[in-house]
Design a protein around this motif. Structure first.
Motif, PDB file in Angstrom:
ATOM      1  N   TYR A 103      20.474  33.693  54.671  1.00 53.19           N
ATOM      2  CA  TYR A 103      19.663  34.773  54.100  1.00 53.19           C
ATOM      3  C   TYR A 103      20.518  36.029  54.077  1.00 53.19           C
ATOM      4  O   TYR A 103      21.001  36.461  55.120  1.00 53.19           O
ATOM      5  N   GLU A 104      20.726  36.589  52.902  1.00 50.72           N
ATOM      6  CA  GLU A 104      21.520  37.805  52.773  1.00 50.72           C
ATOM      7  C   GLU A 104      20.626  38.946  52.300  1.00 50.72           C
ATOM      8  O   GLU A 104      19.920  38.812  51.295  1.00 50.72           O
ATOM      9  N   LEU A 105      20.680  40.050  53.037  1.00 51.62           N
ATOM     10  CA  LEU A 105      19.867  41.213  52.710  1.00 51.62           C
ATOM     11  C   LEU A 105      20.771  42.360  52.268  1.00 51.62           C
ATOM     12  O   LEU A 105      21.734  42.696  52.951  1.00 51.62           O
ATOM     13  N   PRO A 106      20.452  42.990  51.144  1.00 48.59           N
ATOM     14  CA  PRO A 106      21.224  44.153  50.705  1.00 48.59           C
ATOM     15  C   PRO A 106      20.880  45.383  51.550  1.00 48.59           C
ATOM     16  O   PRO A 106      19.782  45.478  52.112  1.00 48.59           O
ATOM     17  N   ASN A 107      21.813  46.306  51.646  1.00 48.15           N
ATOM     18  CA  ASN A 107      21.591  47.527  52.431  1.00 48.15           C
ATOM     19  C   ASN A 107      20.335  48.272  52.011  1.00 48.15           C
ATOM     20  O   ASN A 107      19.649  48.863  52.844  1.00 48.15           O
ATOM     21  N   TYR A 108      20.010  48.252  50.722  1.00 49.47           N
ATOM     22  CA  TYR A 108      18.889  49.074  50.266  1.00 49.47           C
ATOM     23  C   TYR A 108      17.531  48.616  50.786  1.00 49.47           C
ATOM     24  O   TYR A 108      16.575  49.375  50.737  1.00 49.47           O
ATOM     25  N   VAL A 109      17.424  47.398  51.309  1.00 51.02           N
ATOM     26  CA  VAL A 109      16.151  46.999  51.913  1.00 51.02           C
ATOM     27  C   VAL A 109      16.128  47.292  53.407  1.00 51.02           C
ATOM     28  O   VAL A 109      15.076  47.209  54.040  1.00 51.02           O
ATOM     29  N   LEU A 110      17.283  47.636  53.963  1.00 50.71           N
ATOM     30  CA  LEU A 110      17.391  47.861  55.402  1.00 50.71           C
ATOM     31  C   LEU A 110      17.426  49.331  55.801  1.00 50.71           C
ATOM     32  O   LEU A 110      17.078  49.673  56.925  1.00 50.71           O
TER      33      LEU A 110
END
Length: 120
Positions: A103-110
């Protein structure tokens, strides 16, 4: 004699089981051009709506969203642990479930970008 990773984890007060890595907020980042809160929220909503279609479990995606939107890191850690998520990168940008799905999350959701425009 233990490995360096387990010794460091014990010093940090974290568990040494899989997924017991300490989590932290992502490093500051900038969007390619300044964006408003509304635009950021729209990007986030679009990501979360489409993320499950790229693979992995819907339940894990939901847990990652809850962790990303948690008020504090302790709450986020509890969500991660409860879902059995294995944290590869401490900022949650790369995680795995117990079956090995990535699962890879982009910075903009974090986190918010440094060049976020405040709407009046």
């Amino acid at each position: 004699m233990g490995c360096i990773k387990s010794s460091q984890a014990k010093q940090d007060g974290e568990s040494t089981r899989r997924g017991g890595r300490r989590i932290r907020k992502p490093k500051p980042w900038n969007h390619t051009e300044p964006i408003t809160r509304t635009q950021l929220d729209q990007m986030r909503e679009e990501f979360w709506d489409t993320a499950p279609y790229y693979g992995g479990s819907r339940e894990i995606w939901d847990a990652l969203r809850a962790a990303a939107e948690a008020d504090d890191l302790r709450h986020a850690r509890a969500i991660i642990d409860g879902a059995g998520i294995i944290v590869e990168s401490a900022d949650l940008t790369t995680c795995y479930d117990e079956r090995g799905a990535k699962y890879e999350l982009p910075n903009y959701v974090l986190s918010e970008p440094a060049n976020l425009i405040r709407e009046s």
